[in-house]
Design a protein around this motif. Structure first.
Motif, PDB file in Angstrom:
ATOM      1  N   SER A   6       0.837  -1.200   0.000  1.00  0.00           N
ATOM      2  CA  SER A   6       0.000   0.000   0.000  1.00  0.00           C
ATOM      3  C   SER A   6       0.869   1.246   0.000  1.00  0.00           C
ATOM      4  CB  SER A   6      -0.926   0.009   1.211  1.00  0.00           C
ATOM      5  OG  SER A   6      -0.190   0.286   2.388  1.00  0.00           O
ATOM      6  N   GLU A   7       0.271   2.352  -0.371  1.00  0.00           N
ATOM      7  CA  GLU A   7       1.008   3.619  -0.415  1.00  0.00           C
ATOM      8  C   GLU A   7       1.469   4.019   0.985  1.00  0.00           C
ATOM      9  OE1 GLU A   7       0.109   8.163  -1.736  1.00  0.00           O
ATOM     10  OE2 GLU A   7      -0.794   6.576  -2.941  1.00  0.00           O
ATOM     11  N   GLU A   8       0.673   3.695   1.980  1.00  0.00           N
ATOM     12  CA  GLU A   8       1.035   4.044   3.362  1.00  0.00           C
ATOM     13  C   GLU A   8       2.319   3.327   3.778  1.00  0.00           C
ATOM     14  OE1 GLU A   8      -0.748   3.673   7.877  1.00  0.00           O
ATOM     15  OE2 GLU A   8      -2.127   3.604   6.189  1.00  0.00           O
ATOM     16  N   VAL A   9       2.448   2.067   3.424  1.00  0.00           N
ATOM     17  CA  VAL A   9       3.658   1.314   3.752  1.00  0.00           C
ATOM     18  C   VAL A   9       4.849   1.893   3.015  1.00  0.00           C
ATOM     19  CG1 VAL A   9       4.810  -0.926   3.515  1.00  0.00           C
ATOM     20  CG2 VAL A   9       2.464  -0.834   4.333  1.00  0.00           C
ATOM     21  N   ALA A  10       4.680   2.257   1.759  1.00  0.00           N
ATOM     22  CA  ALA A  10       5.775   2.792   0.953  1.00  0.00           C
ATOM     23  C   ALA A  10       6.314   4.100   1.529  1.00  0.00           C
ATOM     24  CB  ALA A  10       5.317   2.993  -0.485  1.00  0.00           C
ATOM     25  N   ARG A  11       5.477   4.847   2.243  1.00  0.00           N
ATOM     26  CA  ARG A  11       5.911   6.124   2.832  1.00  0.00           C
ATOM     27  C   ARG A  11       6.535   5.939   4.208  1.00  0.00           C
ATOM     28  NH1 ARG A  11       0.860   9.645   2.793  1.00  0.00           N
ATOM     29  NH2 ARG A  11      -0.185   7.705   2.391  1.00  0.00           N
ATOM     30  N   ARG A  16      11.332   2.532   3.875  1.00  0.00           N
ATOM     31  CA  ARG A  16      12.218   3.197   2.907  1.00  0.00           C
ATOM     32  C   ARG A  16      13.677   2.921   3.234  1.00  0.00           C
ATOM     33  NH1 ARG A  16       9.868   8.051   0.109  1.00  0.00           N
ATOM     34  NH2 ARG A  16      12.050   8.608  -0.027  1.00  0.00           N
ATOM     35  N   ALA A  17      14.036   2.977   4.510  1.00  0.00           N
ATOM     36  CA  ALA A  17      15.412   2.727   4.928  1.00  0.00           C
ATOM     37  C   ALA A  17      15.808   1.280   4.649  1.00  0.00           C
ATOM     38  CB  ALA A  17      15.578   3.043   6.407  1.00  0.00           C
ATOM     39  N   LEU A  18      14.899   0.363   4.918  1.00  0.00           N
ATOM     40  CA  LEU A  18      15.190  -1.050   4.670  1.00  0.00           C
ATOM     41  C   LEU A  18      15.340  -1.324   3.176  1.00  0.00           C
ATOM     42  CD1 LEU A  18      12.803  -2.729   7.248  1.00  0.00           C
ATOM     43  CD2 LEU A  18      15.301  -2.696   7.308  1.00  0.00           C
ATOM     44  N   ARG A  19      14.512  -0.691   2.360  1.00  0.00           N
ATOM     45  CA  ARG A  19      14.637  -0.873   0.903  1.00  0.00           C
ATOM     46  C   ARG A  19      15.952  -0.309   0.395  1.00  0.00           C
ATOM     47  NH1 ARG A  19       8.395   0.373  -0.969  1.00  0.00           N
ATOM     48  NH2 ARG A  19       7.589  -1.641  -0.309  1.00  0.00           N
ATOM     49  N   ALA A  20      16.386   0.836   0.936  1.00  0.00           N
ATOM     50  CA  ALA A  20      17.661   1.425   0.536  1.00  0.00           C
ATOM     51  C   ALA A  20      18.813   0.521   0.953  1.00  0.00           C
ATOM     52  CB  ALA A  20      17.812   2.814   1.154  1.00  0.00           C
ATOM     53  N   ALA A  21      18.746  -0.028   2.158  1.00  0.00           N
ATOM     54  CA  ALA A  21      19.789  -0.939   2.631  1.00  0.00           C
ATOM     55  C   ALA A  21      19.824  -2.201   1.781  1.00  0.00           C
ATOM     56  CB  ALA A  21      19.554  -1.291   4.096  1.00  0.00           C
ATOM     57  N   ASN A  22      18.660  -2.701   1.426  1.00  0.00           N
ATOM     58  CA  ASN A  22      18.576  -3.896   0.581  1.00  0.00           C
ATOM     59  C   ASN A  22      19.211  -3.644  -0.779  1.00  0.00           C
ATOM     60  OD1 ASN A  22      17.802  -6.526  -0.103  1.00  0.00           O
ATOM     61  ND2 ASN A  22      15.878  -5.813  -0.983  1.00  0.00           N
ATOM     62  N   ARG A  24      21.538  -1.409  -1.484  1.00  0.00           N
ATOM     63  CA  ARG A  24      22.976  -1.266  -1.297  1.00  0.00           C
ATOM     64  C   ARG A  24      23.642  -2.640  -1.137  1.00  0.00           C
ATOM     65  NH1 ARG A  24      23.094   0.819   3.374  1.00  0.00           N
ATOM     66  NH2 ARG A  24      23.959  -0.970   4.440  1.00  0.00           N
ATOM     67  N   LEU A  25      23.025  -3.520  -0.352  1.00  0.00           N
ATOM     68  CA  LEU A  25      23.584  -4.849  -0.141  1.00  0.00           C
ATOM     69  C   LEU A  25      23.567  -5.669  -1.427  1.00  0.00           C
ATOM     70  CD1 LEU A  25      22.106  -5.677   3.357  1.00  0.00           C
ATOM     71  CD2 LEU A  25      24.493  -5.235   2.790  1.00  0.00           C
ATOM     72  N   ALA A  26      22.540  -5.506  -2.237  1.00  0.00           N
ATOM     73  CA  ALA A  26      22.478  -6.209  -3.521  1.00  0.00           C
ATOM     74  C   ALA A  26      23.607  -5.740  -4.433  1.00  0.00           C
ATOM     75  CB  ALA A  26      21.122  -5.996  -4.180  1.00  0.00           C
ATOM     76  N   GLN A  27      23.899  -4.445  -4.420  1.00  0.00           N
ATOM     77  CA  GLN A  27      25.003  -3.912  -5.225  1.00  0.00           C
ATOM     78  C   GLN A  27      26.342  -4.442  -4.724  1.00  0.00           C
ATOM     79  OE1 GLN A  27      24.262   0.282  -4.741  1.00  0.00           O
ATOM     80  NE2 GLN A  27      23.022   0.413  -6.604  1.00  0.00           N
TER      81      GLN A  27
END
Length: 44
Positions: A6-11, A16-22, A24-27
């Motif tokens: 949902s949009e609420e979860v995405a905000r 957001r921090a976990l997605r950014a960390a994920n 970075r770790l994938a890279q």
């Protein structure tokens, strides 16, 4: 609790921090795989 995707979860800042960390770790994993392929080559 908001539904997954949902949009609420995405905000949510934590999501957001976990997605950014994920991302970075994938890279980092991709870089390590490439380095392993280079160093695993036999030397002449």
């Amino acid at each position: 609790m908001a539904e997954v995707g949902s949009e609420e979860v995405a905000r949510d800042p934590e999501v957001r921090a976990l997605r950014a960390a994920n991302k970075r770790l994938a890279q980092e994993l991709d870089i390590l795989k490439k380095a392993l392929a280079i160093f695993a080559q036999p030397t002449p």
